[in-house]
Enzyme design. Structure first.
Site, PDB file in Angstrom:
ATOM      1  N   ASN A 192      40.447  54.610  65.514  1.00  0.00           N
ATOM      2  CA  ASN A 192      40.784  55.335  66.734  1.00  0.00           C
ATOM      3  C   ASN A 192      41.116  56.794  66.434  1.00  0.00           C
ATOM      4  O   ASN A 192      41.614  57.131  65.365  1.00  0.00           O
ATOM      5  CB  ASN A 192      41.924  54.649  67.495  1.00  0.00           C
ATOM      6  N   GLU A 200      43.054  59.840  68.524  1.00  0.00           N
ATOM      7  CA  GLU A 200      43.845  60.171  69.708  1.00  0.00           C
ATOM      8  C   GLU A 200      43.762  61.642  70.076  1.00  0.00           C
ATOM      9  O   GLU A 200      43.505  62.502  69.232  1.00  0.00           O
ATOM     10  CB  GLU A 200      45.325  59.847  69.459  1.00  0.00           C
ATOM     11  N   CYS A 210      38.621  54.825  71.121  1.00  0.00           N
ATOM     12  CA  CYS A 210      39.045  53.602  70.430  1.00  0.00           C
ATOM     13  C   CYS A 210      38.188  53.330  69.197  1.00  0.00           C
ATOM     14  O   CYS A 210      37.037  53.757  69.115  1.00  0.00           O
ATOM     15  CB  CYS A 210      38.935  52.413  71.372  1.00  0.00           C
ATOM     16  N   GLU A 213      36.752  50.603  68.274  1.00  0.00           N
ATOM     17  CA  GLU A 213      35.558  49.833  68.592  1.00  0.00           C
ATOM     18  C   GLU A 213      34.422  50.747  69.040  1.00  0.00           C
ATOM     19  O   GLU A 213      33.274  50.596  68.636  1.00  0.00           O
ATOM     20  CB  GLU A 213      35.833  48.816  69.706  1.00  0.00           C
ATOM     21  N   CYS A 268      40.167  47.308  74.872  1.00  0.00           N
ATOM     22  CA  CYS A 268      40.445  47.789  76.229  1.00  0.00           C
ATOM     23  C   CYS A 268      39.234  47.519  77.122  1.00  0.00           C
ATOM     24  O   CYS A 268      38.170  47.098  76.655  1.00  0.00           O
ATOM     25  CB  CYS A 268      40.777  49.286  76.201  1.00  0.00           C
ATOM     26  N   CYS A 316      35.998  49.412  76.119  1.00  0.00           N
ATOM     27  CA  CYS A 316      35.363  48.833  74.930  1.00  0.00           C
ATOM     28  C   CYS A 316      34.677  47.514  75.269  1.00  0.00           C
ATOM     29  O   CYS A 316      33.575  47.234  74.800  1.00  0.00           O
ATOM     30  CB  CYS A 316      36.390  48.632  73.824  1.00  0.00           C
TER      31      CYS A 316
END
Length: 126
Positions: free
Chosen positions: A46, A48, A57, A59, A90, A93
């Site tokens: 990830n 940010e 993310c 993924e 999430c 994703c």
């Protein structure tokens, strides 16, 4: 020769990827490892931003890397973070995995207890 235990190999790769996460705001480091149909493992972590909506993310990082490297068939993805039971993907994703890796197994593990791996299908996540 295919890996006889892809989930263990993917969790191990995701743990390594987790170390590269950029999470200065939440300190929540996530690693992912995506397995292609040809046996290649592509990882992501990830990244940010101060605006969480612009965060990417692990993924998605792994999936985007794979797609831009010409990979289009996937059999599994592992996602790890220090979270009870492991981090669940999430909604964004889940939607991308449903579109680009609908048959992939999803393996989730708490990075503090990586031998406890939970498995889901994309359909179960949706």
């Amino acid at each position: 020769m295919p890996n006889p235990n892809p989930r263990r190999a993917l969790v191990t790769a995701a743990l390594k990827a987790q170390q590269t996460a950029v999470a200065p705001y939440s300190n929540f480091h996530v690693g992912a490892a995506l397995l292609t149909a040809s046996g290649k493992i592509i990882t992501g972590a990830n990244v940010e931003r101060a605006s969480y909506g612009l965060t990417c993310c692990a993924e998605r990082v792994a999936l985007f890397k794979a797609l831009t490297q010409g990979e289009h068939a996937f059999t599994g993805i592992a996602v790890v973070a220090a979270a009870d039971g492991g981090p669940m993907p999430c909604g964004a994703c889940r939607q991308l995995l449903a579109e680009y890796a609908p048959g992939a197994a999803v393996w989730i593990a708490d990075s503090r207890k990586p031998s406890r791996i939970r498995q889901f299908s994309i359909a179960q996540l949706l």
